[in-house]
Motif scaffolding. Sequence first.
Motif, short mmCIF file in Angstrom:
data_model
loop_
_atom_site.label_atom_id
_atom_site.label_comp_id
_atom_site.label_asym_id
_atom_site.label_seq_id
_atom_site.Cartn_x
_atom_site.Cartn_y
_atom_site.Cartn_z
N PHE A 1 0.85 -1.19 0.00
CA PHE A 1 0.00 0.00 0.00
C PHE A 1 0.89 1.25 0.00
CE2 PHE A 1 -4.38 1.40 1.39
CZ PHE A 1 -5.05 0.58 0.49
N PRO A 2 0.49 2.31 -0.69
CA PRO A 2 1.35 3.50 -0.76
C PRO A 2 1.50 4.22 0.56
CG PRO A 2 -0.78 3.92 -1.81
CD PRO A 2 -0.72 2.45 -1.52
N ILE A 3 0.58 4.02 1.50
CA ILE A 3 0.69 4.67 2.81
C ILE A 3 0.48 3.62 3.90
CG2 ILE A 3 0.01 6.95 1.97
CD1 ILE A 3 -2.77 6.49 2.93
N CYS A 4 0.87 3.96 5.13
CA CYS A 4 0.87 3.00 6.22
C CYS A 4 -0.55 2.70 6.70
CB CYS A 4 1.73 3.53 7.37
SG CYS A 4 1.09 5.03 8.14
N ALA A 5 -0.64 1.77 7.65
CA ALA A 5 -1.95 1.28 8.10
C ALA A 5 -2.81 2.39 8.68
CB ALA A 5 -1.74 0.17 9.12
N LEU B 1 -8.66 -6.03 -5.24
CA LEU B 1 -9.09 -4.83 -4.52
C LEU B 1 -7.96 -3.85 -4.26
CD1 LEU B 1 -11.48 -6.36 -1.82
CD2 LEU B 1 -12.10 -5.27 -3.98
N PHE B 2 -6.73 -4.26 -4.56
CA PHE B 2 -5.59 -3.40 -4.22
C PHE B 2 -5.69 -2.03 -4.86
CE2 PHE B 2 -1.47 -1.58 -5.31
CZ PHE B 2 -0.90 -1.47 -4.04
N TRP B 3 -5.88 -1.99 -6.17
CA TRP B 3 -5.82 -0.71 -6.86
C TRP B 3 -6.95 0.23 -6.48
CZ3 TRP B 3 -1.42 0.79 -8.33
CH2 TRP B 3 -0.48 -0.12 -8.83
N PRO B 4 -8.22 -0.22 -6.43
CA PRO B 4 -9.26 0.72 -5.99
C PRO B 4 -9.01 1.29 -4.60
CG PRO B 4 -10.25 -1.24 -6.97
CD PRO B 4 -8.79 -1.52 -6.83
N LEU B 5 -8.60 0.44 -3.66
CA LEU B 5 -8.37 0.91 -2.31
C LEU B 5 -7.11 1.77 -2.20
CD1 LEU B 5 -9.32 -2.38 -0.45
CD2 LEU B 5 -10.61 -0.24 -0.42
N ALA B 6 -6.08 1.41 -2.97
CA ALA B 6 -4.85 2.20 -2.96
C ALA B 6 -5.12 3.60 -3.51
CB ALA B 6 -3.76 1.51 -3.77
#
Length: 280
Positions: free
Chosen positions: A76-80, A209-214
């Motif tokens: 993910f580009p940013i942390c949790a 789901l990675f790209w939509p959520l990222a």
Amino acid sequence: MKNSPPDHLNDPLTAIPLPGELRTERPWVWLFGAFFGALMIALFFWPTAPLEWKMYAVVHGVCAQQHNIFFDHLQFPICARNAGIYSSFLLTLGYLYAIGRGRAGGVPPLLISLTLVAFVLVMAADGFNSFWLDLGRTNLYTPDNRLRTITGMGMGISIAVMMHLILNNSLRKDVDSNQPILTNWFELVGIIGVNFVALVGIYSNLSLLFWPLAFIAFFGLTGVLYLVSLLLTSLVLGYEGRVTHLAQLARPATIALVPTLLILGTMASFRFWIESLGLL
């Protein structure tokens, strides 16, 4: 002799008649579109690195990027915690407009407002608990990425409500001060439900789901910075209490892209430089 058609039928930018002031902003609408489009093309198609790394690099100076979330092999580009904050920020803004609160300028009822304050305090407490562990100090409980994201989402809801109120009351001429931005618990529960769906998606580890959520997280983070720049730029240019149509903000919206890019670029470059020296 036939009457000429209404102005709004001749104008491709809006479905309502354009006042003279708005017509003068039309070149800025096209300039904003060109500027923003060029940035998106550079982000998505500049052939220097994978897209996920470019997103990571853009926000590298404004995000801790520790306690990261992975979808299979993609980070993910940013942390949790920031994923929770800024995903929730963008989702909450969308929810507020979806339920018709675009012009709302009133503070929510007292108990709901206190709940929003509690969201901030809960995230602060969880953040300090995690921070003490990072410093090697005694902490109250073992930090967890899911808890970081959940408490971050509460913070994101509060930020979105506050930002929406500030923007409306600062810039809108047609703000409805008698309309609370949230009127009842069902609306707040609705926001929490939307965020819960995003939370499940983030920790589902489903690669599709990675790209939509990222994108939601990335544009939520950059969107907060941009909206602050937009607000300050608009106030400096004298737009306070003047806006009734989105196109009126085309000039400050275009100009605000510049400080946003400067902040992101400068801070990211500085952090990469510090890391290259082994200081972080």
